[in-house]
Design a protein around this motif. Structure first.
Motif, mmCIF file in Angstrom:
data_model
loop_
_atom_site.group_PDB
_atom_site.id
_atom_site.type_symbol
_atom_site.label_atom_id
_atom_site.label_comp_id
_atom_site.label_asym_id
_atom_site.label_seq_id
_atom_site.Cartn_x
_atom_site.Cartn_y
_atom_site.Cartn_z
ATOM 1 N N ALA A 78 0.834 -1.208 0.000
ATOM 2 C CA ALA A 78 0.000 0.000 0.000
ATOM 3 C C ALA A 78 0.865 1.254 0.000
ATOM 4 N N HIS A 79 1.923 1.266 0.816
ATOM 5 C CA HIS A 79 2.785 2.449 0.823
ATOM 6 C C HIS A 79 3.424 2.663 -0.550
ATOM 7 N N GLY A 80 3.860 1.591 -1.174
ATOM 8 C CA GLY A 80 4.489 1.726 -2.498
ATOM 9 C C GLY A 80 3.554 2.349 -3.520
ATOM 10 N N TRP A 81 2.324 1.856 -3.590
ATOM 11 C CA TRP A 81 1.372 2.411 -4.557
ATOM 12 C C TRP A 81 0.923 3.815 -4.182
ATOM 13 N N LEU A 82 0.726 4.063 -2.892
ATOM 14 C CA LEU A 82 0.323 5.409 -2.480
ATOM 15 C C LEU A 82 1.451 6.411 -2.674
ATOM 16 N N TYR A 83 2.697 5.941 -2.599
ATOM 17 C CA TYR A 83 3.822 6.834 -2.892
ATOM 18 C C TYR A 83 3.808 7.241 -4.364
ATOM 19 N N VAL A 84 3.410 6.343 -5.241
ATOM 20 C CA VAL A 84 3.287 6.680 -6.665
ATOM 21 C C VAL A 84 2.227 7.771 -6.843
ATOM 22 N N VAL A 85 1.113 7.641 -6.143
ATOM 23 C CA VAL A 85 0.069 8.673 -6.201
ATOM 24 C C VAL A 85 0.619 9.992 -5.654
ATOM 25 N N TYR A 86 1.349 9.907 -4.546
ATOM 26 C CA TYR A 86 1.978 11.097 -3.947
ATOM 27 C C TYR A 86 2.918 11.771 -4.947
ATOM 28 N N LEU A 87 3.725 10.981 -5.639
ATOM 29 C CA LEU A 87 4.627 11.552 -6.642
ATOM 30 C C LEU A 87 3.857 12.237 -7.767
#
Length: 147
Positions: A78-87
């Motif tokens: 979840a953190h990995g995918w949400l970091y992509v959204v954050y980027l």
């Protein structure tokens, strides 16, 4: 001289700031959860988080039994995918505001350094909204002068 947002992009600023703020908080919380998970797993505690394991919520690392849900892995993914959204939200705000590339990198670090996303969110949102206010004032002056 720093670049200013394009006139057509000025109305997009509040929405971009709002989405950036939401993604910064979500990513920051997920990063903190990931840090807790890493501390549990890679310290002498050597435990992982599991949902539905008969032994409880905390189980020895690497021993989660089926049909239990590996919450540690879920937090990581979840953190990995949400970091992509954050980027993506970082890029959107950065490109609308036409800030220097170093600011984009600094904001991006907020998703990988614990607590930094909260600090950067506050500073970048304040900066963007301050510049938005200045741009709105400039537009009002220009309209008044044209009238």
């Amino acid at each position: 001289m720093p670049l200013k947002p394009r006139p057509r992009d000025i109305p997009k600023i509040p929405g971009a700031v709002r989405l950036y703020k939401i993604s910064a908080y979500v990513t920051g919380v997920m990063l903190l959860l990931l840090c807790v998970e890493m501390i549990l797993k890679y310290t002498p505690l050597h435990t992982e988080l599991a949902i539905g394991d008969p032994r409880g919520f905390l189980v020895p690392a690497g021993s989660i039994r089926s049909p239990a849900l590996d919450l540690s892995l879920g937090i990581l993914i979840a953190h990995g995918w949400l970091y992509v959204v954050y980027l993506f939200m970082d890029f959107r705000l950065w490109s609308i505001m036409r800030w220097p590339f170093t600011r984009f990198v600094l904001i991006a670090l907020g998703g990988i350094i614990p607590f930094l996303s909260f600090v950067m969110e506050r500073r970048m949102a304040a900066l963007a909204l301050s510049q938005y206010g200045e741009l709105q004032a400039e537009r009002a002056v220009a309209r008044a002068a044209a009238a």
